[in-house]
Enzyme design. Structure first.
Site, PDB file in Angstrom:
ATOM      1  N   VAL A  86      -8.729  -6.380  -1.820  1.00  0.00           N
ATOM      2  CA  VAL A  86      -8.623  -5.360  -2.855  1.00  0.00           C
ATOM      3  C   VAL A  86      -8.842  -5.983  -4.234  1.00  0.00           C
ATOM      4  CG1 VAL A  86      -7.160  -3.590  -3.897  1.00  0.00           C
ATOM      5  CG2 VAL A  86      -7.032  -4.025  -1.432  1.00  0.00           C
ATOM      6  N   LYS A  87      -9.825  -5.455  -4.929  1.00  0.00           N
ATOM      7  CA  LYS A  87     -10.199  -5.986  -6.244  1.00  0.00           C
ATOM      8  C   LYS A  87      -9.448  -5.196  -7.318  1.00  0.00           C
ATOM      9  CE  LYS A  87     -14.568  -7.533  -8.330  1.00  0.00           C
ATOM     10  NZ  LYS A  87     -16.031  -7.336  -8.248  1.00  0.00           N
ATOM     11  N   VAL A  88      -8.671  -5.913  -8.127  1.00  0.00           N
ATOM     12  CA  VAL A  88      -7.760  -5.304  -9.097  1.00  0.00           C
ATOM     13  C   VAL A  88      -8.052  -5.854 -10.492  1.00  0.00           C
ATOM     14  CG1 VAL A  88      -5.329  -4.987  -9.711  1.00  0.00           C
ATOM     15  CG2 VAL A  88      -5.993  -5.141  -7.293  1.00  0.00           C
TER      16      VAL A  88
END
Length: 218
Positions: A86-88
């Protein structure tokens, strides 16, 4: 050093995978839009399609900027496939979300890193990867490689397991220099990766070998 390709183009991903050197993929909403992928369900299916091509991690980016939205989106993305990371974004709510995801065993990539302090916070929150944007720093007359060196020193000092994912790679020398200073991963376009193949002396040498072989068979 791991090689990731920064694209949503399935043909380019397949080409890099077929070379045998691809370790993962990074994407973002702009790259999805470039390929004409829009709509929540189509985007999710595209992530699955990418995971079915590569063996390694695939970064899928959340769109929300609030904690609850990031958590909701991130959990849905992580559920798509075991390879999803998951890219945050590097914002206060993003750090909170990374800490939450870390506690749940969901891997993360903290993106839009432009300072060593940001990378330190992301590591303390438990990010799997941090993505310092090398090319974008170069664009504003700032030494992006120096940032990667600073992050490497800090992580080595305190034994952080967070991996440095050098992003916004523009050309082959970016890759070489990142390898020299210890970036764990690079992500860039296929053109930058394939440019590593090229050298004029290789072309000249191969042409000579083939010409000599042709002569010997006459």
């Amino acid at each position: 050093m791991k090689f990731f390709i920064d694209t949503a183009n399935l043909d380019q991903i397949k080409e890099a995978q077929d070379m045998g050197i691809l370790d993962g993929v990074t994407t973002n909403p702009s790259l999805m839009a470039k390929e004409g992928i829009s709509g929540d369900e189509k985007v999710k299916q595209h992530y699955i399609d990418i995971c079915n091509i590569v063996d390694g991690d695939v970064s899928a980016e959340v769109i929300s900027t609030d904690f609850e939205g990031m958590v909701r989106e991130g959990e849905a993305l992580a559920a798509l496939h075991e390879q999803i990371v998951v890219k945050v974004p590097m914002i206060k709510e993003g750090i909170k979300a990374i800490k939450y995801f870390s506690s749940k065993g969901i891997r993360t990539n903290c993106t839009l890193i432009f300072s060593a302090g940001q990378a330190l916070l992301a590591a303390k929150a438990g990010a799997t990867y941090v993505s310092p944007f090398l090319g974008r720093l170069d664009d504003v007359s700032t030494d992006g490689l120096n940032l990667i060196e600073e992050i490497r020193t800090i992580y080595d000092n305190y034994f952080y397991e967070t991996e440095i994912l050098a992003a916004s790679i523009r050309h082959p020398m970016h890759i070489i220099n990142c390898a020299k200073i210890g970036a764990d991963v690079m992500t860039g376009p296929l053109s930058a990766i394939t440019a590593l193949l090229k050298h004029p002396l290789t072309d000249i040498g191969l042409a000579q070998f083939l010409a000599d072989h042709e002569k010997s068979n006459k």
